[in-house]
Write a protein that holds these residues in place. Structure first.
Motif, PDB file in Angstrom:
ATOM      1  N   GLU A  67     -18.145   5.753  -3.843  1.00  0.00           N
ATOM      2  CA  GLU A  67     -17.811   5.790  -5.083  1.00  0.00           C
ATOM      3  C   GLU A  67     -16.933   6.868  -5.729  1.00  0.00           C
ATOM      4  N   ARG A  68     -16.957   8.017  -4.931  1.00  0.00           N
ATOM      5  CA  ARG A  68     -15.996   9.219  -5.415  1.00  0.00           C
ATOM      6  C   ARG A  68     -14.498   8.942  -4.897  1.00  0.00           C
ATOM      7  N   GLU A  69     -14.186   8.527  -3.590  1.00  0.00           N
ATOM      8  CA  GLU A  69     -13.083   8.494  -3.043  1.00  0.00           C
ATOM      9  C   GLU A  69     -12.250   7.301  -3.590  1.00  0.00           C
ATOM     10  N   TYR A  70     -10.870   7.329  -3.032  1.00  0.00           N
ATOM     11  CA  TYR A  70      -9.913   6.417  -3.781  1.00  0.00           C
ATOM     12  C   TYR A  70      -9.678   5.221  -2.532  1.00  0.00           C
ATOM     13  N   TYR A  71     -10.631   4.438  -2.329  1.00  0.00           N
ATOM     14  CA  TYR A  71     -10.486   3.349  -1.348  1.00  0.00           C
ATOM     15  C   TYR A  71      -9.699   2.253  -1.739  1.00  0.00           C
ATOM     16  N   PRO A  72      -8.517   1.760  -1.023  1.00  0.00           N
ATOM     17  CA  PRO A  72      -7.799   0.997  -1.578  1.00  0.00           C
ATOM     18  C   PRO A  72      -8.025  -0.738  -1.310  1.00  0.00           C
ATOM     19  N   THR A  73      -7.463  -1.406  -2.082  1.00  0.00           N
ATOM     20  CA  THR A  73      -7.580  -2.882  -1.638  1.00  0.00           C
ATOM     21  C   THR A  73      -6.608  -3.596  -0.922  1.00  0.00           C
ATOM     22  N   ILE A  74      -7.066  -4.542  -0.001  1.00  0.00           N
ATOM     23  CA  ILE A  74      -5.705  -5.088   1.063  1.00  0.00           C
ATOM     24  C   ILE A  74      -4.400  -5.434   0.236  1.00  0.00           C
ATOM     25  N   THR A  75      -4.852  -6.059  -0.791  1.00  0.00           N
ATOM     26  CA  THR A  75      -3.503  -6.316  -1.637  1.00  0.00           C
ATOM     27  C   THR A  75      -2.857  -5.335  -2.133  1.00  0.00           C
ATOM     28  N   PHE A  76      -3.480  -4.333  -2.766  1.00  0.00           N
ATOM     29  CA  PHE A  76      -2.774  -2.891  -3.128  1.00  0.00           C
ATOM     30  C   PHE A  76      -1.609  -2.424  -2.142  1.00  0.00           C
ATOM     31  N   LEU A  77      -2.185  -2.308  -1.024  1.00  0.00           N
ATOM     32  CA  LEU A  77      -1.567  -1.789   0.215  1.00  0.00           C
ATOM     33  C   LEU A  77      -0.362  -2.566   0.750  1.00  0.00           C
ATOM     34  N   LYS A  78      -0.679  -3.769   0.660  1.00  0.00           N
ATOM     35  CA  LYS A  78       0.441  -4.747   0.854  1.00  0.00           C
ATOM     36  C   LYS A  78       1.542  -4.781   0.085  1.00  0.00           C
ATOM     37  N   GLN A  79       1.280  -4.627  -1.103  1.00  0.00           N
ATOM     38  CA  GLN A  79       2.506  -4.529  -2.244  1.00  0.00           C
ATOM     39  C   GLN A  79       3.059  -3.126  -2.322  1.00  0.00           C
ATOM     40  N   LEU A  80       2.124  -2.341  -1.823  1.00  0.00           N
ATOM     41  CA  LEU A  80       2.714  -0.696  -1.842  1.00  0.00           C
ATOM     42  C   LEU A  80       3.876  -0.582  -0.841  1.00  0.00           C
ATOM     43  N   PHE A  81       3.507  -1.144   0.377  1.00  0.00           N
ATOM     44  CA  PHE A  81       4.340  -1.217   1.709  1.00  0.00           C
ATOM     45  C   PHE A  81       5.712  -1.839   1.365  1.00  0.00           C
ATOM     46  N   LYS A  82       5.443  -3.074   1.019  1.00  0.00           N
ATOM     47  CA  LYS A  82       6.360  -4.031   0.617  1.00  0.00           C
ATOM     48  C   LYS A  82       7.657  -3.731  -0.081  1.00  0.00           C
ATOM     49  N   ARG A  83       6.981  -3.179  -1.228  1.00  0.00           N
ATOM     50  CA  ARG A  83       8.358  -2.558  -2.254  1.00  0.00           C
ATOM     51  C   ARG A  83       8.710  -1.246  -1.868  1.00  0.00           C
ATOM     52  N   ASN A  84       8.306  -0.645  -0.807  1.00  0.00           N
ATOM     53  CA  ASN A  84       9.106   0.546  -0.283  1.00  0.00           C
ATOM     54  C   ASN A  84       9.607   0.363   0.929  1.00  0.00           C
ATOM     55  N   ASN A  85      10.074  -1.051   1.361  1.00  0.00           N
ATOM     56  CA  ASN A  85      10.819  -1.271   2.058  1.00  0.00           C
ATOM     57  C   ASN A  85      10.235  -1.507   3.680  1.00  0.00           C
ATOM     58  N   PHE A  86       8.923  -1.702   3.825  1.00  0.00           N
ATOM     59  CA  PHE A  86       8.285  -1.893   5.037  1.00  0.00           C
ATOM     60  C   PHE A  86       7.946  -3.476   5.213  1.00  0.00           C
ATOM     61  N   THR A  87       7.937  -3.830   6.461  1.00  0.00           N
ATOM     62  CA  THR A  87       7.131  -4.992   6.809  1.00  0.00           C
ATOM     63  C   THR A  87       5.685  -4.599   7.019  1.00  0.00           C
ATOM     64  N   ILE A  88       4.614  -5.457   6.845  1.00  0.00           N
ATOM     65  CA  ILE A  88       3.489  -5.088   7.200  1.00  0.00           C
ATOM     66  C   ILE A  88       2.485  -5.891   7.728  1.00  0.00           C
ATOM     67  N   GLU A  89       1.514  -5.619   8.718  1.00  0.00           N
ATOM     68  CA  GLU A  89       0.397  -6.245   9.151  1.00  0.00           C
ATOM     69  C   GLU A  89      -0.836  -5.689   9.066  1.00  0.00           C
ATOM     70  N   MET A  90      -2.006  -6.285   9.010  1.00  0.00           N
ATOM     71  CA  MET A  90      -3.338  -5.725   8.858  1.00  0.00           C
ATOM     72  C   MET A  90      -4.119  -6.388   9.699  1.00  0.00           C
TER      73      MET A  90
END
Length: 214
Positions: free
Chosen positions: A174-197
């Protein structure tokens, strides 16, 4: 910057290795396949390597054994002390995902396990932008961390932990900032990374992001 959680990690340092080895039933699902997860990170590594949040040095030992040049960045004093008992001659600095030295060697891989979720989503964005500048051309980010397919999935795990009486785990979720898969994919793609999970256990996913050539 994740430093709001330092007290937790200073207190946890003494028993951290017991927890990740499965001796604490409250966190047994979080750290299931722990050694396999670390090996998966090493498998995708190419050196020199920069690790954020190395804790007591478990991943660092494997990276160094694989023959890679290594630098660690750890904000917890107690964790640094534990790390240095295992690896006294290894480069380790006080710092975090957002504040760390500039290194003269070319960093080819940035790694981290069970730590990136200590940043808010805004801080994650800032960190990834900085990683892009820190990494050499065609560099790689390899993270293994708790993340969820959706916010609903996280809330279901909170409810499950409470039902089991695992109050500390529920508080963490409840306290920490756990991301969603969708958020991380978008985060890395818009910063010029390809990503696999790839999912490693009920909580942890392996994230491999390759920096695109400019």
């Amino acid at each position: 910057m994740g430093r709001e959680f330092l007290t937790i990690f200073d207190d946890w340092a003494e028993n951290y290795d017991d927890t990740v080895s499965g001796l604490d039933p409250e966190y047994s699902r979080v750290f299931a396949k722990y050694e396999e997860i670390l090996e998966a990170v090493v498998h995708h590594t190419k050196g020199p390597v920069l690790e954020f949040g190395p804790g007591t040095g478990n991943l660092a030992k494997k990276i160094i054994a694989a023959g890679y040049e290594y630098i660690g960045i750890e904000p917890s004093k107690a964790m640094r002390e534990k790390f240095r008992k295992k690896l006294p001659k290894v480069s380790l600095y006080d710092g975090d995902f957002l504040r760390y030295p500039v290194f003269s060697i070319p960093i080819q891989t940035i790694v981290s396990t069970y730590a990136f979720h200590h940043l808010t989503n805004e801080e994650k964005e800032t960190a990834v932008k900085k990683f892009s500048k820190t990494l050499s051309d065609n560099g790689t980010i390899v993270f293994a961390d708790t993340m969820f397919r959706s916010e609903k999935e996280r809330l279901n795990e909170v409810a499950r932990a409470k039902k089991q009486g695992y109050t500390t785990l529920a508080e963490d979720l409840e306290r920490e900032y756990y991301p969603t898969i969708t958020f991380l994919k978008q985060l890395f793609k818009r910063n010029n990374f390809t990503i696999e999970m790839h999912q490693m256990n009920d909580f942890v996913w392996l994230l491999v992001a390759e920096k695109k050539s400019e």
